[in-house]
Structure formats: structure tokens, C-alpha cells
Design an enzyme around this catalytic site. Structure first.
Site, PDB file in Angstrom:
ATOM      1  N   LYS A   1       0.814  -1.224   0.000  1.00  0.00           N
ATOM      2  CA  LYS A   1       0.000   0.000   0.000  1.00  0.00           C
ATOM      3  C   LYS A   1       0.847   1.274   0.000  1.00  0.00           C
ATOM      4  O   LYS A   1       0.427   2.297  -0.547  1.00  0.00           O
ATOM      5  CB  LYS A   1      -0.988  -0.015   1.163  1.00  0.00           C
ATOM      6  CG  LYS A   1      -2.065  -1.096   0.982  1.00  0.00           C
ATOM      7  CD  LYS A   1      -3.104  -1.089   2.072  1.00  0.00           C
ATOM      8  CE  LYS A   1      -4.012  -2.304   1.903  1.00  0.00           C
ATOM      9  NZ  LYS A   1      -5.129  -2.305   2.851  1.00  0.00           N
TER      10      LYS A   1
ATOM     11  N   ASP B   1     -10.157   2.077   2.236  1.00  0.00           N
ATOM     12  CA  ASP B   1     -10.226   1.253   3.452  1.00  0.00           C
ATOM     13  C   ASP B   1     -11.046   1.925   4.558  1.00  0.00           C
ATOM     14  O   ASP B   1     -11.884   1.292   5.199  1.00  0.00           O
ATOM     15  CB  ASP B   1      -8.819   0.962   3.985  1.00  0.00           C
ATOM     16  CG  ASP B   1      -8.095  -0.085   3.142  1.00  0.00           C
ATOM     17  OD1 ASP B   1      -8.765  -0.966   2.577  1.00  0.00           O
ATOM     18  OD2 ASP B   1      -6.859  -0.018   3.062  1.00  0.00           O
TER      19      ASP B   1
END
Ligand code: ATR
Length: 268
Positions: A65, A101
Site C-alpha cells: 500500500k 479502506d
């Protein structure tokens, strides 16, 4: 057909292909979605080759990420705040990086679990990559307090300081946590390492909602402990589906219904 992938290492366990196949069927979108395992030191090359070959978008999972954040040529404000990217989208003028997220977690907590976050006392356990992405989206919901507790307390304090302009957030060491809390979110990787979490007794109690951002066996140690303490226990499968729906929206301009997909995944 438009091509999408989830890039990770390992990635064989990812449920994202199944989720996006269900979204595509539901919305009538024709697309192909596959897994792409990149070498640990080879995210940039793998992503570059995928987009050069005409790929339209990618989900990015562990451990990439931060690499995806560096790879994107443009960032959404929420990706910039998170310092991490879990969604890439091909644009005419480059590759856009987003982070869905936090929105996924908030959507699951509010929409699926019916939790009121405004005015809630929230404990976020962990200060690593998983925790980073959800601090700002949680603060936007106006909790009464957000305590970030981490084994290494300095990391929790640093993370809290980064977001202190957004709301009442404080960082502390795990052992110094003092409740009561309405919601306790586990964002650590302790159970992935087969280790226990040194959370003080009393934090998990009747009336508390416990939430593990992981799902499946990884979530079980924390959730079993929550149940034993009389707290309500929820895994992160709903968050996984909700973050995927946000990615799908970015790519296709349609937000799929998530409840039937969560139910189907639970059943399978
Ligand atoms: P991720 O991207 O999964 O969050 P990470 O950045 O390595 O991975 O962060 C892991 C998080 O889990 C950290 O908050 C870590 O605590 P430390 O910062 O003290 O290392 C936490 N963690 C991992 N194992 C743990 C354990 N046994 N007890 C408590 N916290 C743990």
C-alpha cells in the site's frame, strides 16, 4: 474486456476476485478481475506492466500500500491523508491512487452493524499500515474520543499527532489504555504472527462492540476474547466488501449493493 487485478504478496487467499465478479454480475458491467502476485521488491514494475498492457484498475493489498502511494501519479485527498493507496485507476493523464479502506470500515460499522459513531468513545488498537488508513475517516464521524493504543506507544502518539487537527484523538501505549469504550477496533497484526494482544482487562466488556479489521482465522483470537468478555464481536468481512464497493464505484461509476455479497461470502 476491461481488466482489473488485486496486487499483493501473497495474494492467493484474496477474496477480491469473487467480490468483484459478484459486483459485475449485479450491475451488468463486463469486466475481468484477477489476482497478480508481485515480487516483494517488484511492485512498481508489476503495476507498470499491468497498466502499460491496458489494465484499467487495481486493488492493492499487503505489503504494497505504501508502494502504490508512491506509484500513483495523482492522489485523492483521502489517499493523501492515509499515506497509503489500496486502489489504482487508469486515467487519461496518469494513474490515480485512492484509499477506500477507511470508507469501507465506516460503511460497515454504520450501514451494516448500525453503530452510531457520532459521540462514541472509540479505541483503535494498532498504529501500523492498517490503522493509518482509518484514523481520518473515523474522526470525520465526530466520535467523543478516539484513542490509538499501540504496543510501541511512540508510534501511536505520532499517528495521533498527525491527525490532531481533525478531532479529539490521542495516542498511548497498550498497557495504559483506560476505558470505557463503546467500540474497540483491532488493527494490529498480532494474530497473523500467532501472538497475543496485551490489552488490559476490562476494555472488552458487555456493551462494547469489538471489531477486527481482519476476517477468517486471523480475526478469531481477538473476537474469541471479546465474546468471552461479553462484548459483541464482528470481523472485517463487511469492511472488505465495502472497500471493494468503493473501488468499484471509482472504476465503474456505480456503487453495488453490498449486503447480498456479504451474505453470499459468509455462506460460502
Ligand atoms: P499492518 O500494515 O498490518 O498494520 P504493520 O505496519 O507492521 O502492519 O503494523 C502492525 C501493527 O500490529 C503494529 O501496530 C504493531 O505494533 P508495534 O508498532 O508495536 O510493532 C502491531 N502488533 C503486531 N504484533 C503485535 C502484538 N503481538 N501485540 C501488540 N501489537 C502487535
Amino acid at each position: 474486456m476491461d481488466r482489473y487485478v488485486v496486487i499483493g504478496n501473497p495474494v492467493a487467499h484474496s477474496r477480491s476476485p469473487e467480490i468483484h465478479a459478484r459486483f459485475a454480475r449485479q450491475t451488468g458491467e463486463a469486466l475481468q478481475y484477477e489476482r497478480l502476485e508481485a515480487p516483494r521488491d517488484g511492485f512498481g514494475a508489476a503495476a507498470h506492466a499491468f497498466f502499460l498492457g491496458g489494465g484499467r484498475g487495481a486493488n492493492v493489498t499487503l505489503p504494497f500500500k505504501a508502494d502504490a502511494f508512491a506509484f500513483a501519479s495523482q492522489l485523492t485527498p483521502r489517499a493523501r491523508l492515509a499515506g497509503a493507496v489500496n486502489t489504482l485507476a487508469a486515467r487519461d493523464d496518469g494513474i490515480l491512487g485512492d484509499n477506500t479502506d477507511g470508507a469501507g470500515l465506516v460503511a460497515d460499522l454504520k450501514g451494516n452493524l448500525g453503530l452510531a459513531l457520532a459521540g462514541a468513545r472509540v479505541l483503535l488498537v494498532g498504529a501500523g499500515g492498517a490503522a493509518h488508513g482509518v484514523v481520518a475517516p473515523l474522526l470525520v464521524e465526530r466520535p467523543a474520543r478516539l484513542v490509538i493504543a499501540n504496543r510501541t506507544s511512540a508510534r501511536a502518539r505520532e499517528l495521533a499527532a498527525r491527525f490532531s487537527a481533525l478531532g479529539p484523538v490521542e495516542g498511548t501505549g497498550l498497557e495504559s489504555v483506560r476505558g470505557p469504550f463503546d467500540l474497540v477496533v483491532n488493527a494490529t497484526s498480532s494474530s497473523t504472527h500467532g501472538e497475543s494482544l496485551a490489552l488490559p482487562d476490562g476494555v472488552l466488556a458487555p456493551g462494547v462492540v469489538a471489531y477486527d479489521m481482519a476476517y477468517g482465522p486471523s480475526a478469531e483470537p481477538f473476537l474469541a476474547r471479546a465474546r468471552a468478555a461479553g462484548a459483541a464481536a464482528n470481523d472485517g468481512l463487511g469492511m472488505l466488501v465495502e472497500q471493494a464497493a468503493e473501488s468499484f464505484l471509482l472504476w465503474r461509476g456505480k456503487r453495488p449493493a453490498t449486503a447480498p455479497v456479504i451474505a453470499a461470502l459468509r455462506a460460502s
